[in-house]
Motif scaffolding. Sequence first.
Motif, PDB file in Angstrom:
ATOM      1  N   ALA A 262       1.027   7.654 -10.038  1.00 42.50           N
ATOM      2  CA  ALA A 262       2.062   7.704 -11.076  1.00 42.50           C
ATOM      3  C   ALA A 262       3.034   8.830 -10.776  1.00 42.50           C
ATOM      4  CB  ALA A 262       1.437   7.900 -12.463  1.00 42.50           C
TER       5      ALA A 262
ATOM      6  N   TYR B  43      16.722   5.889  -7.640  1.00 40.57           N
ATOM      7  CA  TYR B  43      15.649   6.394  -8.507  1.00 40.57           C
ATOM      8  C   TYR B  43      15.740   7.908  -8.665  1.00 40.57           C
ATOM      9  CZ  TYR B  43      10.809   7.674  -9.747  1.00 40.57           C
ATOM     10  OH  TYR B  43       9.693   8.202 -10.336  1.00 40.57           O
TER      11      TYR B  43
ATOM     12  N   GLY C  14       3.067  -2.237  -6.825  1.00 34.73           N
ATOM     13  CA  GLY C  14       3.962  -1.228  -7.373  1.00 34.73           C
ATOM     14  C   GLY C  14       4.926  -1.794  -8.393  1.00 34.73           C
TER      15      GLY C  14
ATOM     16  N   ARG D 111       6.056   6.648 -14.698  1.00 28.98           N
ATOM     17  CA  ARG D 111       6.245   5.492 -13.823  1.00 28.98           C
ATOM     18  C   ARG D 111       4.993   5.285 -12.958  1.00 28.98           C
ATOM     19  NH1 ARG D 111       9.730   3.858 -16.839  1.00 28.98           N
ATOM     20  NH2 ARG D 111      11.976   3.976 -16.459  1.00 28.98           N
TER      21      ARG D 111
ATOM     22  N   SER E 272       5.015   1.227 -17.567  1.00 34.64           N
ATOM     23  CA  SER E 272       5.877   2.401 -17.675  1.00 34.64           C
ATOM     24  C   SER E 272       6.073   2.785 -19.138  1.00 34.64           C
ATOM     25  CB  SER E 272       7.244   2.118 -17.042  1.00 34.64           C
ATOM     26  OG  SER E 272       7.154   2.079 -15.643  1.00 34.64           O
TER      27      SER E 272
ATOM     28  N   ILE F 154       4.808   3.677  -8.837  1.00 32.55           N
ATOM     29  CA  ILE F 154       6.162   3.389  -8.348  1.00 32.55           C
ATOM     30  C   ILE F 154       6.303   3.729  -6.865  1.00 32.55           C
ATOM     31  CG2 ILE F 154       7.191   5.629  -8.961  1.00 32.55           C
ATOM     32  CD1 ILE F 154       9.676   3.916  -9.893  1.00 32.55           C
TER      33      ILE F 154
ATOM     34  N   THR G 214       4.549  -0.839 -12.372  1.00 30.46           N
ATOM     35  CA  THR G 214       5.700  -0.081 -12.880  1.00 30.46           C
ATOM     36  C   THR G 214       6.388  -0.826 -14.018  1.00 30.46           C
ATOM     37  OG1 THR G 214       6.077   0.968 -10.731  1.00 30.46           O
ATOM     38  CG2 THR G 214       7.926   0.926 -12.249  1.00 30.46           C
ATOM     39  N   SER G 215       6.514  -2.135 -13.869  1.00 27.85           N
ATOM     40  CA  SER G 215       7.179  -2.937 -14.898  1.00 27.85           C
ATOM     41  C   SER G 215       6.341  -3.050 -16.172  1.00 27.85           C
ATOM     42  CB  SER G 215       7.486  -4.331 -14.352  1.00 27.85           C
ATOM     43  OG  SER G 215       8.294  -4.259 -13.200  1.00 27.85           O
TER      44      SER G 215
END
Length: 653
Positions: A594, A230, A509, A616, A517, A619, A513-514
Amino acid sequence: MIPEIGHFALVMALCLAIAQSSIPLIGASTNNANWMAVGRSTAIGQFLFLLLAFVCLAYSFVVNDFSVLYVANNSNTALPIQYRISAVWGAHEGSLLLWVLALSGWSFAVAIFSRSLPQDLLARVLSVMGMISIGFILFTLATSNPFDRLFPAALQGRDLNPLLQDPGLVIHPPMLYMGYVGFSVAFAFAIAALISGELDSAWVRWSRPWANLAWVFLTIGIALGSWWAYHELGWGGWWFWDPVENASFMPWLAGTALIHSLAVTEKRSTFKSWTILLSIIVFSLSLLGTFLVRSGVLVSVHSFASDPARGVYILGFLAVVVGSSLTLYAWRAMRFSSTSQYEIVSKETMLLVNNVLLIVAMLTILIGTLYPLFEDALGMPKSSVGAPYFEAVFVPLMLPLVFMMALGPVAKWRREKLGELLNRLKVLAALAIVVGVVLPLAIYGNNTVMTAVGIAAAAWVILSSIFAVVRLTHKRDAKTSLLKAYAKVPKAMYGMLLAHFGMGIFIIGVVFTSAFSEQAEQAVKVGEKISVAGYDFILEGVGPVKGPNYDAMRGSIRVEKEQQLLITLLPEKRIYSVQRNAMTEASIYTGVFADLYVALGEPVTRNEWGLRVYYRPFIQWIWVGCLLMALGGIVGALDRRYRAQRKTKPVNA
């Protein structure tokens, strides 16, 4: 002479591994105490010699001894000292030496901290671990010697791969290797039990803390690898379903099944065949991961080597280990008897379903990872198996698994009334559904069916873990204080619930995030902005900076929210002095809820640059969840019950 001392130490470690693998095993079969005691001393000696070899290699890196081929290929005088040290395991030969050192470290730990074990069992365990050491030390000396000399010595080194010049790579490989080879202890206990034919639940009690600790290291190692990808790769993601990522994830899934199976075997003396087989599978998957990373059959930023000869050796070693283990397993199959009975609705059944789902999930990843290799071997057009396949087959298997995570801890052993079980959890189920529907709407004003299901699943796991903790003392009498009641609860129970709680945080998370984002990629001039998720990213300028072994162009990105300055981010585009590789160094504002992520692209004109901006949400919760799971494993491993001693038969001096 330092490299020669290191090479000599490797040879001595091999000699001790040969003694460790044979003498204690003969002693255990003949009931000879003196011969069995050799296992402990040889394990300690092997570790010390391998530690000496590792220190010699590290010293060669620190002093820039470019007469050592491995040092010349992976270091440079301009390389900062911390990366010179991490360069020791930055390529194949040194990372293999670290692997062997980690393996001997586990043997050393078993020899030191298992004095309460029956002497014959300890002797067999150390012998099995010695056999594994022989295979890897021979591999190191025959094909991957890190002490090979270069004549004449190079005047300057070729530098460490710039991708590996990151703080995460200083600690990620050691953690991952400790997890990989840590499962060799559970494997050795299982094989020792098969050799002796004593397949009671006693060996499981001693094996559990070692399996827990190996799982902890592997969890931390995978999490650190994800965190590194990441931060370092500049793509803003945390998991790519890369084949080498999968190679570490598969033993994690099987290891998770193993620690649950060990719990059932210890408590109820059932699932014995499952537990033995899972011990073999987990370590075999660790060896398979070694083959995939070091054979050159996979192309990945994580792979180490591309020498087919090395791949053939590991494949042969894997065949010997798996073949001999399964043969021994089949030979002792008639002894896997169990007197414990349980109903279809019981804790045992739920844990069995848990194991089946985990192994099926592992197999789907194994198929997706190896299928392109089989196509290539057969001369067929090579397919690309990526995230769409893995997400399509993996996620549906995880939903029933998450459902079982709440039922298992509160269900009863042997027999449970389904109505009573559901009645205990119906309020939690209702709350989880409400949270799944309301929470995304409250935070982002938007929701979908899959997002609601994911958040509800996370809430279900978290709430059930809290409920299980509260319920631990519901049967205490009036004279027992609440504090004393909680103190009497085994640490293994707390560890399990903390790990489950961490899984719930991890799921939150992943889902947020999925689902929520946002990102943008465009060329901007100085003074212009990109707007993402209510934040304005304003390019203030780009200028040159000089690092210890690289030159960079550093951007200055002013981040505002509602015209108020939040932070200035400083992403870089680096050119490393020796290898001349262009590397993207992202700049990240890390928040509780975030991350704001900026990567500098290529210049378009003198005053115009490409920018990649990512928003994000949640995350960091992914890695916090992983750390909580690892902490749960540590708590479980500290349970006092694992240090109990079994009475043993007399031995001959």
